[in-house]
Write a protein that holds these residues in place. Sequence first.
Motif, PDB file in Angstrom:
ATOM      1  N   PRO A   1       0.904  -0.842  -0.156  1.00  0.00           N
ATOM      2  CA  PRO A   1       0.139   0.091   0.259  1.00  0.00           C
ATOM      3  C   PRO A   1       0.683   1.344   0.150  1.00  0.00           C
ATOM      4  CG  PRO A   1      -1.161  -1.708   1.550  1.00  0.00           C
ATOM      5  CD  PRO A   1       0.305  -1.958   0.456  1.00  0.00           C
ATOM      6  N   ILE A   2       0.784   2.099  -0.791  1.00  0.00           N
ATOM      7  CA  ILE A   2       1.066   4.143  -0.947  1.00  0.00           C
ATOM      8  C   ILE A   2       0.585   4.487   0.940  1.00  0.00           C
ATOM      9  CG2 ILE A   2       1.327   6.173  -1.843  1.00  0.00           C
ATOM     10  CD1 ILE A   2       0.249   4.273  -4.468  1.00  0.00           C
ATOM     11  N   GLN A   3       1.639   4.386   0.884  1.00  0.00           N
ATOM     12  CA  GLN A   3       1.794   6.017   2.563  1.00  0.00           C
ATOM     13  C   GLN A   3       1.397   7.674   2.579  1.00  0.00           C
ATOM     14  OE1 GLN A   3       0.919   3.783   5.280  1.00  0.00           O
ATOM     15  NE2 GLN A   3       1.967   1.957   3.999  1.00  0.00           N
ATOM     16  N   TYR A   4       0.556   7.741   2.969  1.00  0.00           N
ATOM     17  CA  TYR A   4       0.650   9.022   2.996  1.00  0.00           C
ATOM     18  C   TYR A   4       1.744  10.256   3.017  1.00  0.00           C
ATOM     19  CZ  TYR A   4      -1.408  14.025   3.305  1.00  0.00           C
ATOM     20  OH  TYR A   4      -1.748  15.443   2.344  1.00  0.00           O
ATOM     21  N   THR A   5       2.933  10.091   2.159  1.00  0.00           N
ATOM     22  CA  THR A   5       3.914  10.706   1.849  1.00  0.00           C
ATOM     23  C   THR A   5       4.580  11.326   0.445  1.00  0.00           C
ATOM     24  OG1 THR A   5       5.671   9.138   1.502  1.00  0.00           O
ATOM     25  CG2 THR A   5       5.050   8.313   3.093  1.00  0.00           C
ATOM     26  N   SER A   6       4.982  12.620   0.568  1.00  0.00           N
ATOM     27  CA  SER A   6       5.327  13.128  -1.145  1.00  0.00           C
ATOM     28  C   SER A   6       5.866  11.925  -2.246  1.00  0.00           C
ATOM     29  CB  SER A   6       6.435  13.995  -0.543  1.00  0.00           C
ATOM     30  OG  SER A   6       7.717  13.956  -0.028  1.00  0.00           O
TER      31      SER A   6
ATOM     32  N   ALA B   1       6.151   8.564  -1.712  1.00  0.00           N
ATOM     33  CA  ALA B   1       4.885   7.156  -2.201  1.00  0.00           C
ATOM     34  C   ALA B   1       3.724   8.048  -2.963  1.00  0.00           C
ATOM     35  CB  ALA B   1       4.567   6.944  -0.800  1.00  0.00           C
ATOM     36  N   LEU B   2       3.364   9.464  -2.405  1.00  0.00           N
ATOM     37  CA  LEU B   2       2.250   9.587  -3.712  1.00  0.00           C
ATOM     38  C   LEU B   2       3.019  10.257  -5.023  1.00  0.00           C
ATOM     39  CD1 LEU B   2      -0.260  11.969  -0.942  1.00  0.00           C
ATOM     40  CD2 LEU B   2      -0.888   9.979  -2.094  1.00  0.00           C
ATOM     41  N   GLY B   3       3.906  10.368  -4.681  1.00  0.00           N
ATOM     42  CA  GLY B   3       4.660  11.062  -5.922  1.00  0.00           C
ATOM     43  C   GLY B   3       4.118   9.806  -7.197  1.00  0.00           C
ATOM     44  N   LEU B   4       4.376   8.333  -6.856  1.00  0.00           N
ATOM     45  CA  LEU B   4       4.208   7.889  -8.191  1.00  0.00           C
ATOM     46  C   LEU B   4       2.841   7.935  -8.689  1.00  0.00           C
ATOM     47  CD1 LEU B   4       5.062   4.520  -5.498  1.00  0.00           C
ATOM     48  CD2 LEU B   4       6.018   5.035  -7.562  1.00  0.00           C
ATOM     49  N   LEU B   5       1.674   8.296  -8.038  1.00  0.00           N
ATOM     50  CA  LEU B   5       0.367   8.170  -9.521  1.00  0.00           C
ATOM     51  C   LEU B   5       0.930   9.371  -9.802  1.00  0.00           C
ATOM     52  CD1 LEU B   5      -2.582   8.432  -6.104  1.00  0.00           C
ATOM     53  CD2 LEU B   5      -1.661   6.468  -7.341  1.00  0.00           C
ATOM     54  N   GLY B   6       1.306  10.180  -9.889  1.00  0.00           N
ATOM     55  CA  GLY B   6       1.715  11.664 -10.577  1.00  0.00           C
ATOM     56  C   GLY B   6       2.856  10.847 -11.881  1.00  0.00           C
ATOM     57  N   ASP B   7       3.383   9.956 -11.471  1.00  0.00           N
ATOM     58  CA  ASP B   7       4.290   8.909 -12.478  1.00  0.00           C
ATOM     59  C   ASP B   7       3.401   8.071 -13.736  1.00  0.00           C
ATOM     60  OD1 ASP B   7       6.019   7.642 -13.688  1.00  0.00           O
ATOM     61  OD2 ASP B   7       6.689   6.078 -12.581  1.00  0.00           O
ATOM     62  N   PRO B   8       3.345   8.826 -15.079  1.00  0.00           N
ATOM     63  CA  PRO B   8       2.932   8.090 -16.295  1.00  0.00           C
ATOM     64  C   PRO B   8       2.312   6.136 -16.168  1.00  0.00           C
ATOM     65  CG  PRO B   8       3.689   9.636 -16.974  1.00  0.00           C
ATOM     66  CD  PRO B   8       4.028   9.721 -15.548  1.00  0.00           C
ATOM     67  N   GLN B   9       4.270   6.105 -15.343  1.00  0.00           N
ATOM     68  CA  GLN B   9       4.294   4.924 -15.891  1.00  0.00           C
ATOM     69  C   GLN B   9       3.864   4.049 -14.780  1.00  0.00           C
ATOM     70  OE1 GLN B   9       5.932   3.749 -19.019  1.00  0.00           O
ATOM     71  NE2 GLN B   9       5.367   6.359 -19.498  1.00  0.00           N
ATOM     72  N   TYR B  10       3.486   4.303 -13.625  1.00  0.00           N
ATOM     73  CA  TYR B  10       2.557   3.374 -12.477  1.00  0.00           C
ATOM     74  C   TYR B  10       1.581   3.041 -12.574  1.00  0.00           C
ATOM     75  CZ  TYR B  10       1.460   2.385  -7.662  1.00  0.00           C
ATOM     76  OH  TYR B  10       1.173   2.122  -6.753  1.00  0.00           O
ATOM     77  N   LYS B  11       1.221   1.776 -12.697  1.00  0.00           N
ATOM     78  CA  LYS B  11       0.247   0.695 -12.876  1.00  0.00           C
ATOM     79  C   LYS B  11      -0.653   1.376 -11.156  1.00  0.00           C
ATOM     80  CE  LYS B  11       0.474   0.023 -16.754  1.00  0.00           C
ATOM     81  NZ  LYS B  11      -0.061   0.143 -17.816  1.00  0.00           N
ATOM     82  N   ARG B  12      -1.997   1.715 -11.227  1.00  0.00           N
ATOM     83  CA  ARG B  12      -2.135   2.180 -10.467  1.00  0.00           C
ATOM     84  C   ARG B  12      -3.270   1.175  -9.751  1.00  0.00           C
ATOM     85  NH1 ARG B  12      -4.860   7.829 -10.766  1.00  0.00           N
ATOM     86  NH2 ARG B  12      -3.230   9.474 -10.764  1.00  0.00           N
ATOM     87  N   TYR B  13      -3.964   1.001  -8.699  1.00  0.00           N
ATOM     88  CA  TYR B  13      -3.983  -0.461  -7.926  1.00  0.00           C
ATOM     89  C   TYR B  13      -5.657   1.108  -7.018  1.00  0.00           C
ATOM     90  CZ  TYR B  13      -0.902  -4.077  -7.754  1.00  0.00           C
ATOM     91  OH  TYR B  13      -0.718  -5.212  -7.962  1.00  0.00           O
ATOM     92  N   PHE B  14      -6.595   0.313  -7.334  1.00  0.00           N
ATOM     93  CA  PHE B  14      -7.886   0.730  -7.411  1.00  0.00           C
ATOM     94  C   PHE B  14      -7.977   1.469  -5.418  1.00  0.00           C
ATOM     95  CE2 PHE B  14     -11.643   0.850  -4.101  1.00  0.00           C
ATOM     96  CZ  PHE B  14     -12.659   2.222  -4.601  1.00  0.00           C
ATOM     97  N   SER B  15      -6.921   0.760  -4.193  1.00  0.00           N
ATOM     98  CA  SER B  15      -6.577   0.917  -3.154  1.00  0.00           C
ATOM     99  C   SER B  15      -5.744   2.208  -3.298  1.00  0.00           C
ATOM    100  CB  SER B  15      -6.370   0.057  -2.303  1.00  0.00           C
ATOM    101  OG  SER B  15      -4.887  -0.655  -2.845  1.00  0.00           O
ATOM    102  N   ASP B  16      -4.739   2.261  -4.030  1.00  0.00           N
ATOM    103  CA  ASP B  16      -3.663   3.439  -3.957  1.00  0.00           C
ATOM    104  C   ASP B  16      -4.458   4.197  -4.198  1.00  0.00           C
ATOM    105  OD1 ASP B  16      -1.547   1.397  -4.644  1.00  0.00           O
ATOM    106  OD2 ASP B  16      -1.517   1.781  -6.693  1.00  0.00           O
TER     107      ASP B  16
END
Lengths: 295, 272
Positions: free
Chosen positions: A40-45, A47-62
């Motif tokens: 799970p992604i944690q609420y840190t800058s 880790a959250l930055g992963l979601l802004g990376d277009p290469q990152y595969k986003r899970y629902f829970s992310d």
Amino acid sequence: MHTKHRFLPLLLAVLAPLAGAQVVTNMGGHIDIDADNPKPIQYTSTALGLLGDPQYKRYFSDVYAKSIEGSSGTIEWVSDPIDRKSMAFRATVVKPATGYARAEVSPKWEYTKTGKRWYALSVLFPADTWEAPTADMIVWQLHTSQNALKGEVTLSPPLDVVAKGRYLFLGMHANELSNKLADDVHATKDGSSKQYFRIAAIETGKWHCFVVAADWSYTPGSGAMKVWMDGKVVYQADKAFNSYISVPGNYLKTGLYVPGVSGMNAQQSLYMGYSYFGGENSTYAEMAAQTKCGA
Amino acid sequence: MKQQYRVSLLLAASALCLPAQAAVSNANYGPVNTLADFNSKFSSRVSAPGSVRFGPNTETGVRNVATVVLKPGTVAGPAFADIAPINEAVPANRPVDAVPRWYTFSFFLPADWPVTADPVTLAHIDAHVPGQAAPWALVATGTKLELKISANHRAAGGDDPASADNSLTRSYPVDTLIKGKWYCFAVAADWRSELRKGLTRIWYNNQNEALYEAFNTYNTYAGARHVPRLGLSASLTPGAAARTLIVDFPRVADGDWPQNMFNASPCKDYPK
């Protein structure tokens, strides 16, 4: 140096919303995998930055959290009923014997107590199964944080859209008083400012798209709100307070919430697009482009 | 609490479609048959002489109406032609057991109505507070009909007095205007400038479902005295188009029901 460069895009992605970015990339938005992230992604800058990376595969829970009441509701990730090549969420609620029914998704991490924030979202009432309810069915809401365990008052959402009968209503609630029960003078649900405006007749089988430009305030005489539905302004207010004293603040939910189930149908479903956020300098066109209706 | 109880009763009774049995006072529902009758019940406010006429109109049939004409002046500025019930001026912040004041407004856009981008007020409830916008107004901009609300919770004086600059504004689109059709509104208001007080309910074109409802929401200014005005007002330049609006008569009542108010309007046969 190499490490710095590798994390610079992530850092910028995290800082972007704070700087008033156009469309927030690391909160809300699409998902790629309908499952919980095993890491799970944690609420840190970082880790959250992963979601802004277009290469990152986003899970629902992310990206999202489900809010479901008992066995009354389900959330599914399904094909868009209009554009089969894209995806959407489907919320389904089954009428319980008593109480309330709920099946909602809420983007993680995003709360705004005061100040400017843009929102974009889409809902679709299925042509084959939607029956006009006599019960109020909230289809999206910008609710405010409240925790009864911390002695906070239970309040109605600052902004919501309610399906009732043939119509959609925009609901607005606000109170400038404390939200702490322990305070001698505090806000109450019944005593808060309440407004309801009939914004449209419900059309089934098509996406209804909403964009909201909020300047949240619980101070009388300040605050602003502008709401578009399907490209048209359905509400605009200036110097009008629109929220509560609550921490961490207001957050978005889409889906079905039925606070009084006696008038609801046996089962009802609603499709929802992804939820998007904008910063201080976002524009209507940028936000509308994120919805199922496009710009 | 007493006021809340009264409002709750009103809501519950409306939901149950109870027959009209509320006490009605000061209602002028009856037909306006003669010019003398019109002059005894309504006052006219005009920026140019001869801008209000009484009598039947060929576009709306045999019913007596008022026809108001908005004409630009020789210099840019406000122009107006509207009618108001005589002796009607409900103050803000009345005692808590005062019942809401009810109003109806009905207007008809004739075939020669010019569709222009400049906003024109078709009906409003005037607060008679210098410098402040009307707390309630229906405004046409092009073919768009909007409800405009303005209010202020501040006192009239003191360190932080109410002003036009610090008053709230709200606007809601109501409908697309079509020429040759009556538009009717029923309004109930408990006028308040205090936080967490005030009631506004609006019904439209004979429909059962309310168009707008606001509870515990301040809706006017301290010191306001509310006069319902039906007719035209706008800020005009000398070259602006003159325009004519046909209006029924603004009706007022205490503690009434939307159906009663619509039954006296030209929209009484519109679908629910």
